[in-house]
Write a protein that holds these residues in place. Structure first.
Motif, mmCIF file in Angstrom:
data_model
loop_
_atom_site.group_PDB
_atom_site.id
_atom_site.type_symbol
_atom_site.label_atom_id
_atom_site.label_comp_id
_atom_site.label_asym_id
_atom_site.label_seq_id
_atom_site.Cartn_x
_atom_site.Cartn_y
_atom_site.Cartn_z
ATOM 1 N N GLN A 186 0.826 -1.211 0.000
ATOM 2 C CA GLN A 186 0.000 0.000 0.000
ATOM 3 C C GLN A 186 0.865 1.268 0.000
ATOM 4 O OE1 GLN A 186 -3.386 -0.311 -0.178
ATOM 5 N NE2 GLN A 186 -3.069 -2.535 -0.236
ATOM 6 N N LEU A 187 2.043 1.186 -0.608
ATOM 7 C CA LEU A 187 2.989 2.309 -0.592
ATOM 8 C C LEU A 187 2.438 3.509 -1.363
ATOM 9 C CD1 LEU A 187 6.320 0.370 -1.213
ATOM 10 C CD2 LEU A 187 5.541 1.391 0.942
ATOM 11 N N LYS A 188 2.468 4.693 -0.695
ATOM 12 C CA LYS A 188 2.022 5.939 -1.323
ATOM 13 C C LYS A 188 3.196 6.836 -1.694
ATOM 14 C CE LYS A 188 -2.369 5.982 1.189
ATOM 15 N NZ LYS A 188 -3.239 6.732 2.128
ATOM 16 N N LEU A 189 4.328 6.594 -1.035
ATOM 17 C CA LEU A 189 5.479 7.475 -1.250
ATOM 18 C C LEU A 189 6.750 6.715 -0.896
ATOM 19 C CD1 LEU A 189 6.162 10.441 -2.027
ATOM 20 C CD2 LEU A 189 6.240 10.931 0.427
ATOM 21 N N LEU A 190 7.796 6.933 -1.667
ATOM 22 C CA LEU A 190 9.106 6.350 -1.385
ATOM 23 C C LEU A 190 9.994 7.419 -0.746
ATOM 24 C CD1 LEU A 190 9.801 4.339 -4.671
ATOM 25 C CD2 LEU A 190 8.896 3.481 -2.501
ATOM 26 N N PRO A 191 10.850 7.043 0.202
ATOM 27 C CA PRO A 191 11.732 8.036 0.840
ATOM 28 C C PRO A 191 12.846 8.467 -0.113
ATOM 29 C CG PRO A 191 12.267 5.853 1.625
ATOM 30 C CD PRO A 191 11.059 5.692 0.757
ATOM 31 N N SER B 75 1.972 7.843 -6.637
ATOM 32 C CA SER B 75 1.585 8.852 -7.631
ATOM 33 C C SER B 75 2.800 9.517 -8.257
ATOM 34 C CB SER B 75 0.696 9.921 -6.989
ATOM 35 O OG SER B 75 1.386 10.579 -5.938
ATOM 36 N N THR B 76 3.919 9.459 -7.580
ATOM 37 C CA THR B 76 5.151 10.057 -8.085
ATOM 38 C C THR B 76 6.336 9.351 -7.454
ATOM 39 O OG1 THR B 76 6.347 12.133 -8.388
ATOM 40 C CG2 THR B 76 5.271 11.809 -6.279
ATOM 41 N N LEU B 77 7.530 9.696 -7.930
ATOM 42 C CA LEU B 77 8.776 9.153 -7.397
ATOM 43 C C LEU B 77 9.618 10.293 -6.836
ATOM 44 C CD1 LEU B 77 9.678 6.638 -10.270
ATOM 45 C CD2 LEU B 77 8.689 6.091 -8.036
ATOM 46 N N PRO B 78 10.450 10.015 -5.824
ATOM 47 C CA PRO B 78 11.294 11.093 -5.274
ATOM 48 C C PRO B 78 12.261 11.614 -6.326
ATOM 49 C CG PRO B 78 11.986 8.957 -4.431
ATOM 50 C CD PRO B 78 10.692 8.718 -5.150
#
Length: 311
Positions: free
Chosen positions: A81-86, A106-109
């Motif tokens: 359920q990942l929404k964001l990567l660090p 929705s996006t990548l860092p």
């Protein structure tokens, strides 16, 4: 009662044993373990496991410490359920394969482009924004996943460069605004300093003017006082002179009165001595002829007749 340190060591040993139990050669398989947090510290101890499978768990985020797993070559985070990567995921500098299938990204860092050794990437079934979704492609085959990796790295790098340019521009604008604010503040301080200097100069001029006015007034007062003293001295001298003259006139009048009285006494005495006593002396003869009443009367009559005749 066991000390706290012994309890933590026991839990650490259990976690490590659990991971070692799921280690098969170089792959650690922790899929379908209902994990909600990644045991980063324990995974960092098992450096032999260069392939890590964390698929089908309950992860919503990854900790910043995830970037310490720098020995990973393959990483499977699919079906979470990942929404964001660090941002620290860019520290996985030897990572070559990354599976992010079926998450909520929705996006990548912006640091993602630093995974320069990444050769395979799957971003299917995510909520990617328009540009990134088009670049990632369908990722149905191995070839498409390889193209996805290269294209996404270029895309994120361009976006990172744009973001950096924008950040630099904002920083430049901020510096210009700060410089303008500093110049305005400097101008304000300079104006305030000039205003204070002008105020001090005006006060000094007013003080000097008032000082000169006081000095002029003092000189005028001194002159008036000197003139008053001089007038008083002149008046005193005049009064003294008048008093002296008055006394002199008094003396003269007294002398005249004395002379007149003396003459009167002399006449009375001569009259008594010559007319009443009938003295035959030479003085009496002169008195009868010139000074006595009949003689004087005849002389006055003569002079009056002459005066009338002349007129």
């Amino acid at each position: 009662m066991a000390p706290k340190g012994s309890k933590s060591e026991k839990e650490k040993e259990i976690n490590k044993q659990f991971i070692l139990a799921h280690l098969d050669e170089k792959e650690i398989d922790l899929s379908m373990c209902n994990l909600s947090q990644v045991p980063v510290n324990e995974l960092a101890m098992v450096t032999r496991g260069s392939r890590l499978d964390l698929s089908r768990n309950l992860f919503t985020t990854l900790p910043d410490s995830f970037g310490t797993l720098r020995h990973l070559i393959e990483l499977d985070l699919s079906s979470n359920q990942l929404k964001l990567l660090p941002d620290t995921i860019s520290h996985l500098v030897v990572l070559q394969k990354l599976d992010l299938y079926s998450n909520k990204l929705s996006t990548l860092p912006l640091t993602f482009w630093k995974l320069k050794k990444l050769k395979w990437l799957d971003l299917r079934s995510n909520c990617l924004e328009g540009g990134l979704s088009e670049v990632a492609g369908p990722c149905v085959s191995q070839a498409e996943c390889k193209q996805c990796a290269s294209k996404v790295l270029v895309f994120v790098k361009q976006r990172s460069a744009e973001h950096e340019r924008k950040r630099q521009l904002e920083l430049l604008q901020k510096r210009e605004e700060e410089q303008m604010a500093a110049e305005k503040e400097k101008m304000r301080q300079e104006e305030a300093r000039k205003a204070k200097a002008e105020l001090r100069q005006r006060r000094r001029e007013e003080y000097a003017k008032s000082k000169q006015e006081r000095a002029r007034q003092e000189v005028q007062n001194d002159q008036e006082e000197a003139a008053l003293v001089k007038n008083e001295a002149n008046v005193g001298k005049q009064v003294k002179f008048n008093n002296s003259e008055t006394r002199h006139c008094s003396y003269v009048r007294l002398m005249l009165v004395g002379v007149v009285l003396f003459l009167l006494l002399l006449l009375v005495g001569s009259y008594v001595y010559c007319d009443h006593l009938k003295s035959p002396t030479q003085v009496c003869s002169y008195w009868r002829e010139n000074i006595s009443g009949a003689s004087l009367k005849n002389k006055w009559t003569e002079q009056l007749m002459q005066f009338i005749g002349l007129s």
